[in-house]
Design a protein around this motif. Structure first.
Motif, PDB file in Angstrom:
ATOM      1  N   LEU A 150      -9.322  -0.309  -0.221  1.00 23.69           N
ATOM      2  CA  LEU A 150      -8.553  -0.862  -1.338  1.00 23.69           C
ATOM      3  C   LEU A 150      -9.222  -0.553  -2.668  1.00 23.69           C
ATOM      4  N   GLU A 151     -10.549  -0.615  -2.708  1.00 26.03           N
ATOM      5  CA  GLU A 151     -11.271  -0.319  -3.948  1.00 26.03           C
ATOM      6  C   GLU A 151     -11.024   1.116  -4.390  1.00 26.03           C
ATOM      7  N   ASN A 152     -10.984   2.040  -3.436  1.00 25.10           N
ATOM      8  CA  ASN A 152     -10.742   3.451  -3.771  1.00 25.10           C
ATOM      9  C   ASN A 152      -9.358   3.653  -4.369  1.00 25.10           C
ATOM     10  N   ASP A 153      -8.406   2.786  -3.984  1.00 25.37           N
ATOM     11  CA  ASP A 153      -7.040   2.871  -4.506  1.00 25.37           C
ATOM     12  C   ASP A 153      -6.794   1.907  -5.659  1.00 25.37           C
ATOM     13  N   ASP A 154      -7.874   1.284  -6.153  1.00 22.02           N
ATOM     14  CA  ASP A 154      -7.770   0.308  -7.250  1.00 22.02           C
ATOM     15  C   ASP A 154      -6.804  -0.813  -6.917  1.00 22.02           C
ATOM     16  N   LEU A 155      -6.864  -1.292  -5.674  1.00 19.76           N
ATOM     17  CA  LEU A 155      -6.005  -2.386  -5.229  1.00 19.76           C
ATOM     18  C   LEU A 155      -6.848  -3.612  -4.900  1.00 19.76           C
ATOM     19  N   THR A 156      -6.253  -4.789  -5.081  1.00 14.59           N
ATOM     20  CA  THR A 156      -6.893  -6.035  -4.673  1.00 14.59           C
ATOM     21  C   THR A 156      -6.289  -6.475  -3.336  1.00 14.59           C
ATOM     22  N   LEU A 157      -6.873  -7.488  -2.737  1.00 15.20           N
ATOM     23  CA  LEU A 157      -6.316  -8.016  -1.492  1.00 15.20           C
ATOM     24  C   LEU A 157      -4.932  -8.603  -1.739  1.00 15.20           C
ATOM     25  N   ASP A 158      -4.734  -9.231  -2.890  1.00 12.08           N
ATOM     26  CA  ASP A 158      -3.413  -9.776  -3.229  1.00 12.08           C
ATOM     27  C   ASP A 158      -2.375  -8.665  -3.311  1.00 12.08           C
ATOM     28  N   ASP A 159      -2.773  -7.517  -3.866  1.00 13.70           N
ATOM     29  CA  ASP A 159      -1.851  -6.374  -3.932  1.00 13.70           C
ATOM     30  C   ASP A 159      -1.459  -5.941  -2.522  1.00 13.70           C
ATOM     31  N   TYR A 160      -2.446  -5.863  -1.635  1.00 14.78           N
ATOM     32  CA  TYR A 160      -2.202  -5.413  -0.259  1.00 14.78           C
ATOM     33  C   TYR A 160      -1.268  -6.371   0.481  1.00 14.78           C
ATOM     34  N   LEU A 161      -1.428  -7.673   0.232  1.00 11.28           N
ATOM     35  CA  LEU A 161      -0.660  -8.685   0.961  1.00 11.28           C
ATOM     36  C   LEU A 161       0.706  -8.973   0.334  1.00 11.28           C
ATOM     37  N   GLU A 162       0.996  -8.328  -0.777  1.00 13.94           N
ATOM     38  CA  GLU A 162       2.232  -8.641  -1.505  1.00 13.94           C
ATOM     39  C   GLU A 162       3.474  -8.431  -0.645  1.00 13.94           C
ATOM     40  N   ASP A 163       3.500  -7.354   0.141  1.00 17.57           N
ATOM     41  CA  ASP A 163       4.670  -7.063   0.982  1.00 17.57           C
ATOM     42  C   ASP A 163       4.275  -7.006   2.457  1.00 17.57           C
ATOM     43  N   CYS A 164       3.420  -7.934   2.874  1.00 16.33           N
ATOM     44  CA  CYS A 164       2.949  -7.911   4.258  1.00 16.33           C
ATOM     45  C   CYS A 164       4.068  -8.343   5.212  1.00 16.33           C
TER      46      CYS A 164
END
Length: 314
Positions: A150-164
């Motif tokens: 996620l860090e390599n893609d400049d994403l946070t955990l909240d970003d990842y879980l947005e459309d889980c």
């Protein structure tokens, strides 16, 4: 087996007020051992990239954090993988409770952002709830590994879980969004310390919300009761064997139900795929026929008119 999942609260004794015991659960390959090593601050548990599980049996290691808390970390093999046998699972669950003599303060459900949340993952969570009891949710924290991705893609955990997916969202709702992201390969000691500190804050929150009482169930209670009486080894071994056999029977029953459920879902998915493929083929055939008709029509339009027959008379 008797009402195994019944929760029996155990008070923390004064000596263990600053001791926390956490158990890592999750499927093989999600990074349980790497998380355990990050918590301990050193490489104690073997953690390598392999298709099969590296941890072969429940193990416990202990460390003291800078704030004075002592933490017992219990790493488990892939107890709820499809390939795990019921005899193996029952034996390891019993061993896990034997290691956690004063109860378990938090279960760390280890997932990874590297792979999608699958039906097998959902079945594993369901197995954990059924075997340990629904009260386990009150002691559960969801740990996501793969923070570096996620860090390599400049994403946070909240970003990842947005459309889980919905099943994962339900788990997060049940655990009141107690989540933490771990980067287990970072060399940044400050970052490593921060993620462990956030995890321990969640562990202490779980302890507080459960009235300072660790998780125990009928199985752990029975093991402690038998051991505290210092009975003869043969009697203790017999009781332990009985508990293990009962646990194995429950696991077999659960696995049978989950396999049937998975088979029904897979059959439904196959039917849907076959219907979609059939529809696609019919559409393709109709399009081909229309194209052929159109080409014939165009050929008739473009063809020069025929001349009338007969010979000219000179």
């Amino acid at each position: 087996m008797g009402a195994l999942p019944i929760n029996i609260a155990g008070e923390l004794n004064p000596q263990s007020n600053r001791t926390r015991t956490v158990v890592l659960v999750g499927r093989t390959g999600n990074g349980k051992s790497a998380v355990a090593n990050s918590i301990l601050g050193k490489k104690v548990f073997k953690s390598v990239a392999k298709a099969s599980g590296v941890t072969q049996s429940c193990q416990m290691q202990q460390t003291q954090l800078k704030d004075g808390h002592v933490i017992n970390v219990i790493d488990t093999p892939g107890l709820f993988d499809i390939s795990a046998g019921s005899a193996f699972i029952s034996k390891e669950i019993v061993k896990c409770f034997n290691l956690a003599k004063d109860g378990i303060h938090a279960f760390l459900l280890v997932l990874t952002v590297r792979n999608r949340f699958s039906e097998e993952e959902e079945s594993a969570v369901q197995s954990i709830k059924e075997l340990f009891g629904s009260k386990i949710i009150d002691h559960m924290i969801v740990v996501f590994t793969g923070g570096d991705v996620l860090e390599n893609d400049d994403l946070t955990l909240d970003d990842y879980l947005e459309d889980c997916p919905r099943p994962l969202q339900e788990i997060l709702t049940l655990t009141k969004n107690r989540t933490v992201l771990f980067n287990n390969i970072t060399k940044d000691e400050r970052k490593r310390a921060e993620q462990v500190q956030k995890l321990m804050s969640l562990v202490n929150m779980v302890v507080a919300q459960n009235g300072g009482k660790p998780y125990t169930n009928e199985l752990s209670y029975e093991l402690k009761r038998v051991a505290s009486k210092k009975q003869m080894q043969a009697e203790y071994d017999a009781k332990l064997k009985k508990i293990t056999v009962e646990m194995e029977a429950k696991i077999n029953e659960l696995n049978s139900r989950l396999e049937q459920q998975l088979a029904v879902e897979q059959a439904a998915r196959r039917r849907a795929e076959e219907e979609a493929l059939s529809t696609h083929r019919r559409s393709a055939e109709e399009i081909a026929k229309l194209r052929e008709s159109l080409e014939r029509a165009q050929q008739k339009i473009q063809a020069p008119p025929r001349r009338s027959g007969g010979c000219a008379i000179m």
